[in-house]
Design an enzyme around this catalytic site. Structure first.
Site, PDB file in Angstrom:
ATOM      1  N   HIS A  18     -16.908  -3.988   4.052  1.00  0.00           N
ATOM      2  CA  HIS A  18     -16.035  -2.840   3.180  1.00  0.00           C
ATOM      3  C   HIS A  18     -14.808  -2.396   3.664  1.00  0.00           C
ATOM      4  O   HIS A  18     -14.656  -2.236   5.074  1.00  0.00           O
ATOM      5  CB  HIS A  18     -16.933  -1.595   3.049  1.00  0.00           C
ATOM      6  N   ASP A  61       2.716 -15.829  -2.135  1.00  0.00           N
ATOM      7  CA  ASP A  61       3.381 -16.950  -2.360  1.00  0.00           C
ATOM      8  C   ASP A  61       3.953 -17.900  -1.323  1.00  0.00           C
ATOM      9  O   ASP A  61       3.516 -17.499  -0.234  1.00  0.00           O
ATOM     10  CB  ASP A  61       4.762 -16.573  -3.092  1.00  0.00           C
ATOM     11  N   HIS A 106       8.408  -3.908   0.709  1.00  0.00           N
ATOM     12  CA  HIS A 106       7.955  -5.260   1.297  1.00  0.00           C
ATOM     13  C   HIS A 106       8.080  -5.284   2.796  1.00  0.00           C
ATOM     14  O   HIS A 106       6.903  -6.247   3.302  1.00  0.00           O
ATOM     15  CB  HIS A 106       9.145  -6.282   0.498  1.00  0.00           C
ATOM     16  N   TYR A 151       7.890 -12.041  -5.055  1.00  0.00           N
ATOM     17  CA  TYR A 151       7.136 -11.088  -4.789  1.00  0.00           C
ATOM     18  C   TYR A 151       5.661 -11.282  -5.262  1.00  0.00           C
ATOM     19  O   TYR A 151       5.038 -10.305  -5.681  1.00  0.00           O
ATOM     20  CB  TYR A 151       7.622  -9.694  -5.286  1.00  0.00           C
ATOM     21  N   ALA A 152       5.180 -12.549  -5.323  1.00  0.00           N
ATOM     22  CA  ALA A 152       4.148 -12.712  -5.871  1.00  0.00           C
ATOM     23  C   ALA A 152       3.060 -12.842  -4.468  1.00  0.00           C
ATOM     24  O   ALA A 152       2.543 -13.777  -4.247  1.00  0.00           O
ATOM     25  CB  ALA A 152       4.027 -14.227  -6.369  1.00  0.00           C
ATOM     26  N   ASN A 153       2.724 -11.649  -4.248  1.00  0.00           N
ATOM     27  CA  ASN A 153       1.856 -11.432  -3.037  1.00  0.00           C
ATOM     28  C   ASN A 153       0.834 -10.240  -3.415  1.00  0.00           C
ATOM     29  O   ASN A 153       1.365  -9.270  -3.963  1.00  0.00           O
ATOM     30  CB  ASN A 153       2.811 -11.017  -1.791  1.00  0.00           C
TER      31      ASN A 153
END
Length: 131
Positions: free
Chosen positions: A20, A28, A98, A120-122
């Site tokens: 948990h 990316d 970021h 920003y594909a994170n």
């Protein structure tokens, strides 16, 4: 041989050891990954595998209670943001700048690198519990 879920051994191992609030990053191909972090590099070519393909596979096999996304996604990748808000509409979505996002990846059990080449594909996935 497994019949369902993640077949990739390193990803399967990380998911099985998560507790948990532990975190896992899916990135990316351009996100810097610290030497201290476990890197699971799935990238083959630009765009392969895609961020969404990897995210959907991991999310189907993981209890998630919260996601963390760079606030810059709002302006630099709004299509992805719409997808993420739809996918995780039931969960808390935290936005951080970021630079903070990159620092937070140090707390992830692993960083999965995809072939994605859009900005920003994170995402950081925070583990929930199954009970």
């Amino acid at each position: 041989m497994k019949q369902h879920g993640i077949l990739n051994s390193p990803i399967s191992q990380v998911l099985s050891t998560m507790g948990h609030t532990d975190q896992l990053t899916i990135a990316d191909c351009g996100l810097p990954i610290h030497d201290e972090s476990q890197r699971i590099d799935l990238s083959l070519t630009i765009g392969t595998p895609s961020f969404i393909d990897v995210l959907e596979a991991v999310a189907a096999d993981m209890a998630i209670e919260k996601v963390i996304i760079a606030s810059e996604t709002r302006t630099h990748n709004p299509k992805l943001l719409t997808y993420l808000k739809d996918q995780f509409s039931e969960l808390e979505i935290e936005f951080v700048d970021h630079e903070t996002f990159k620092k937070l990846t140090l707390h992830s059990k692993a960083v999965i690198r995809t072939g994605e080449a859009t900005p920003y594909a994170n995402i950081i996935l925070q583990s929930g519990v199954i009970f």
